[in-house]
Design a protein around this motif. Structure first.
Motif, PDB file in Angstrom:
ATOM      1  N   ILE A 162      57.050  29.506  -1.962  1.00  0.00           N
ATOM      2  CA  ILE A 162      57.567  30.319  -3.064  1.00  0.00           C
ATOM      3  C   ILE A 162      56.816  30.001  -4.359  1.00  0.00           C
ATOM      4  N   ILE A 163      56.594  28.729  -4.606  1.00  0.00           N
ATOM      5  CA  ILE A 163      55.847  28.321  -5.802  1.00  0.00           C
ATOM      6  C   ILE A 163      54.447  28.916  -5.778  1.00  0.00           C
ATOM      7  N   ARG A 164      53.832  28.911  -4.600  1.00  0.00           N
ATOM      8  CA  ARG A 164      52.450  29.396  -4.469  1.00  0.00           C
ATOM      9  C   ARG A 164      52.345  30.904  -4.636  1.00  0.00           C
ATOM     10  N   GLU A 165      53.346  31.647  -4.164  1.00  0.00           N
ATOM     11  CA  GLU A 165      53.215  33.102  -4.083  1.00  0.00           C
ATOM     12  C   GLU A 165      53.840  33.874  -5.242  1.00  0.00           C
ATOM     13  N   PHE A 166      54.746  33.257  -6.009  1.00  0.00           N
ATOM     14  CA  PHE A 166      55.485  34.043  -7.001  1.00  0.00           C
ATOM     15  C   PHE A 166      55.500  33.384  -8.378  1.00  0.00           C
ATOM     16  N   ASP A 167      55.704  34.226  -9.388  1.00  0.00           N
ATOM     17  CA  ASP A 167      55.829  33.757 -10.764  1.00  0.00           C
ATOM     18  C   ASP A 167      57.287  33.398 -11.000  1.00  0.00           C
ATOM     19  N   ILE A 168      57.649  32.161 -10.687  1.00  0.00           N
ATOM     20  CA  ILE A 168      59.043  31.724 -10.769  1.00  0.00           C
ATOM     21  C   ILE A 168      59.093  30.297 -11.285  1.00  0.00           C
ATOM     22  N   ASP A 169      60.081  30.012 -12.113  1.00  0.00           N
ATOM     23  CA  ASP A 169      60.274  28.665 -12.650  1.00  0.00           C
ATOM     24  C   ASP A 169      60.706  27.733 -11.519  1.00  0.00           C
ATOM     25  N   GLU A 170      59.968  26.662 -11.338  1.00  0.00           N
ATOM     26  CA  GLU A 170      60.266  25.737 -10.238  1.00  0.00           C
ATOM     27  C   GLU A 170      61.673  25.158 -10.338  1.00  0.00           C
ATOM     28  N   SER A 171      62.225  25.096 -11.535  1.00  0.00           N
ATOM     29  CA  SER A 171      63.568  24.531 -11.705  1.00  0.00           C
ATOM     30  C   SER A 171      64.649  25.378 -11.026  1.00  0.00           C
ATOM     31  N   LYS A 172      64.319  26.631 -10.694  1.00  0.00           N
ATOM     32  CA  LYS A 172      65.272  27.495  -9.992  1.00  0.00           C
ATOM     33  C   LYS A 172      65.342  27.199  -8.499  1.00  0.00           C
ATOM     34  N   LEU A 173      64.404  26.414  -7.987  1.00  0.00           N
ATOM     35  CA  LEU A 173      64.300  26.197  -6.540  1.00  0.00           C
ATOM     36  C   LEU A 173      65.022  24.925  -6.131  1.00  0.00           C
ATOM     37  N   HIS A 174      65.954  25.062  -5.194  1.00  0.00           N
ATOM     38  CA  HIS A 174      66.784  23.930  -4.749  1.00  0.00           C
ATOM     39  C   HIS A 174      66.705  23.818  -3.236  1.00  0.00           C
ATOM     40  N   VAL A 175      66.256  22.682  -2.747  1.00  0.00           N
ATOM     41  CA  VAL A 175      66.196  22.469  -1.295  1.00  0.00           C
ATOM     42  C   VAL A 175      67.579  22.030  -0.816  1.00  0.00           C
ATOM     43  N   ILE A 176      68.215  22.888  -0.040  1.00  0.00           N
ATOM     44  CA  ILE A 176      69.514  22.576   0.568  1.00  0.00           C
ATOM     45  C   ILE A 176      69.377  22.843   2.064  1.00  0.00           C
ATOM     46  N   TYR A 177      69.424  21.797   2.847  1.00  0.00           N
ATOM     47  CA  TYR A 177      69.222  21.932   4.284  1.00  0.00           C
ATOM     48  C   TYR A 177      70.437  22.560   4.966  1.00  0.00           C
ATOM     49  N   ASN A 178      70.205  23.112   6.127  1.00  0.00           N
ATOM     50  CA  ASN A 178      71.274  23.640   6.962  1.00  0.00           C
ATOM     51  C   ASN A 178      72.202  22.507   7.395  1.00  0.00           C
ATOM     52  N   SER A 179      73.343  22.885   7.922  1.00  0.00           N
ATOM     53  CA  SER A 179      74.282  21.892   8.444  1.00  0.00           C
ATOM     54  C   SER A 179      74.489  22.123   9.937  1.00  0.00           C
ATOM     55  N   VAL A 180      75.150  21.170  10.575  1.00  0.00           N
ATOM     56  CA  VAL A 180      75.440  21.295  12.003  1.00  0.00           C
ATOM     57  C   VAL A 180      76.806  20.686  12.276  1.00  0.00           C
ATOM     58  N   ASP A 181      77.518  21.283  13.203  1.00  0.00           N
ATOM     59  CA  ASP A 181      78.814  20.759  13.629  1.00  0.00           C
ATOM     60  C   ASP A 181      78.564  19.677  14.679  1.00  0.00           C
ATOM     61  N   SER A 182      78.624  18.439  14.251  1.00  0.00           N
ATOM     62  CA  SER A 182      78.310  17.322  15.147  1.00  0.00           C
ATOM     63  C   SER A 182      79.425  17.014  16.131  1.00  0.00           C
ATOM     64  N   ASN A 183      80.561  17.695  15.978  1.00  0.00           N
ATOM     65  CA  ASN A 183      81.612  17.570  16.987  1.00  0.00           C
ATOM     66  C   ASN A 183      81.394  18.561  18.128  1.00  0.00           C
ATOM     67  N   ARG A 184      80.849  19.731  17.779  1.00  0.00           N
ATOM     68  CA  ARG A 184      80.545  20.725  18.812  1.00  0.00           C
ATOM     69  C   ARG A 184      79.273  20.338  19.558  1.00  0.00           C
ATOM     70  N   PHE A 185      78.232  19.982  18.824  1.00  0.00           N
ATOM     71  CA  PHE A 185      76.961  19.583  19.431  1.00  0.00           C
ATOM     72  C   PHE A 185      76.920  18.063  19.451  1.00  0.00           C
ATOM     73  N   THR A 186      77.136  17.495  20.610  1.00  0.00           N
ATOM     74  CA  THR A 186      77.297  16.048  20.705  1.00  0.00           C
ATOM     75  C   THR A 186      76.761  15.526  22.038  1.00  0.00           C
ATOM     76  N   PRO A 187      76.211  14.310  22.049  1.00  0.00           N
ATOM     77  CA  PRO A 187      75.701  13.725  23.301  1.00  0.00           C
ATOM     78  C   PRO A 187      76.788  13.478  24.338  1.00  0.00           C
ATOM     79  N   THR A 188      78.051  13.444  23.902  1.00  0.00           N
ATOM     80  CA  THR A 188      79.136  13.178  24.856  1.00  0.00           C
ATOM     81  C   THR A 188      79.286  14.295  25.883  1.00  0.00           C
ATOM     82  N   LEU A 189      78.696  15.460  25.613  1.00  0.00           N
ATOM     83  CA  LEU A 189      78.789  16.577  26.562  1.00  0.00           C
ATOM     84  C   LEU A 189      77.904  16.377  27.790  1.00  0.00           C
TER      85      LEU A 189
END
Length: 377
Positions: A162-189
């Motif tokens: 996004i920084i490379r391709e667009f004229d945008i203030d970097e302060s607007k960009l926030h890295v927020i990763y996805n989440s996962v339900d660790s009770n549904r997806f679990t090695p115990t299965l």
């Protein structure tokens, strides 16, 4: 009370963006109940997703007669509602939103990466295609629109693009990763599903088996995954769908492994198939993050992916997975071979699980609420 609109054109049960929206809505509605500060509405063409009495659904479904008409029509219909909300968080490329979640990455960058795997003439036609030009134009208008206050970048890779391709203030960009339900997806299965799933597919307990999850096989690298497991002497479970599935079945035959590549289609409970595997492989040519990366890690599977997958942000090569070029089948095969050691596979999976546990829906909800507060201020 904050009036929040979340914009997503259509819900698909196997879609990564849709799973993000569903988990975000769940987390936000829970925090809403505790803090009484969010009124949530989903603006959509069609929604068969999370059923939550505290989330309102507003259907925007204008007539469409082609891909450009579909995108433009929905954008215009949704924009008519924007003034009714304090914050509009769009998961579609619609100018005028307050927050955009860049779940699909940057379209121009995707086209550039795809050009690596298609003939030159086709690549040239693709870049001049009316639909692709519409998407790139809408993207530019949105990223450079004065009403855009923040962008949720789902990986550092997307932020850099996004920084490379667009004229945008970097302060607007926030890295927020996805989440996962660790009770549904679990090695115990593993104890519950490993033996039965393997038996149904004709995979022995001693065989090394990796899993590939995702629809859209070309972009996500199924061809290279098949070549890699063939070279490493492993088996592969393919969860997902693609109109060109027959072509990939023929590739498995050409590689001499038609009985070791198992196509099982889209699954409502993919966690049972993760439980049957020893590792996860996603040699994608372009993936902004990939919820399946977190699902696999939460299931206790080490991950093989590429530098053009945003999920590689959380991969430490040799510790919880491996990072290889999407088109380097030899490197991918070498990574697969590490999973042939049961001890190594279990070690990778244990570390992967620790990583996934850091990405909870509660953490996602907290980060989103913090972002909303900053935007309103």
């Amino acid at each position: 009370m904050i009036k929040l609109a979340i914009v997503r054109q259509k819900y698909r049960p196997d879609g990564g963006a849709e799973r993000f929206v569903a988990s975000a809505l769940s987390a936000l509605s829970q925090q809403k109940a505790e803090q009484q500060q969010l009124d949530i509405t989903v603006l959509t063409r069609q929604w068969n997703g999370i059923k939550n009495p505290s989330v309102h659904i507003e259907v925007c479904n204008p007539f469409k007669w082609g891909r450009v008409s579909r995108e433009r029509g929905f954008a215009r219909a949704a924009q008519k509602h924007f003034s009714s909300f304090d914050i509009v968080q769009s998961h579609e490329r619609i100018p005028g939103c307050t927050i955009y979640r860049a779940g699909d990455g940057v379209h121009k960058c995707w086209l550039e990466h795809r050009s690596r795997i298609i003939p030159e003439a086709q690549a040239k036609r693709m870049k001049n295609d009316r639909f692709h030009r519409y998407v790139m134009d809408a993207e530019k208008q949105m990223f450079e629109h004065p009403k855009l206050k923040a962008v949720i970048c789902i990986s550092e890779m997307v932020k850099r693009e996004i920084i490379r391709e667009f004229d945008i203030d970097e302060s607007k960009l926030h890295v927020i990763y996805n989440s996962v339900d660790s009770n549904r997806f679990t090695p115990t299965l593993r104890d519950q599903f490993r033996a039965s799933i393997r038996s149904s597919l004709g995979i022995t307990d001693s065989a090394t088996c990796l899993i590939f999850v995702g629809s859209g096989f070309e972009r996500k690298g199924l061809a290279e995954a098949i070549k890699a497991v063939a070279k490493a002497g492993a088996e592969l479970i393919v969860v997902g769908k693609d109109k060109s599935e027959s072509m990939y079945r023929k590739l498995a035959e050409a590689e001499g492994v038609p009985d070791r590549v198992h196509f099982v289609g889209v699954q409502e409970r993919p966690e049972s198939y993760y439980a049957a595997a020893d590792g996860f492989i996603l040699p994608t040519i372009y993936e902004p993050f990939g919820n399946v990366v977190l699902e696999a890690m939460a299931s206790g599977l080490g991950v093989i992916t590429t530098p053009t997958c945003g999920g590689s942000d959380i991969i430490q090569s040799g510790k919880n997975g491996y990072i290889c070029d999407a088109l380097d089948s030899n490197s991918l095969a070498e990574a697969v071979s590490h999973f042939c050691s049961t001890e190594k596979a279990l070690m990778l999976g244990k570390e992967a699980r620790k990583t996934a546990e850091q990405h909870s829906p509660q953490r996602l909800g907290h980060e989103l609420l913090k972002l909303y507060g900053n935007v309103l201020r």
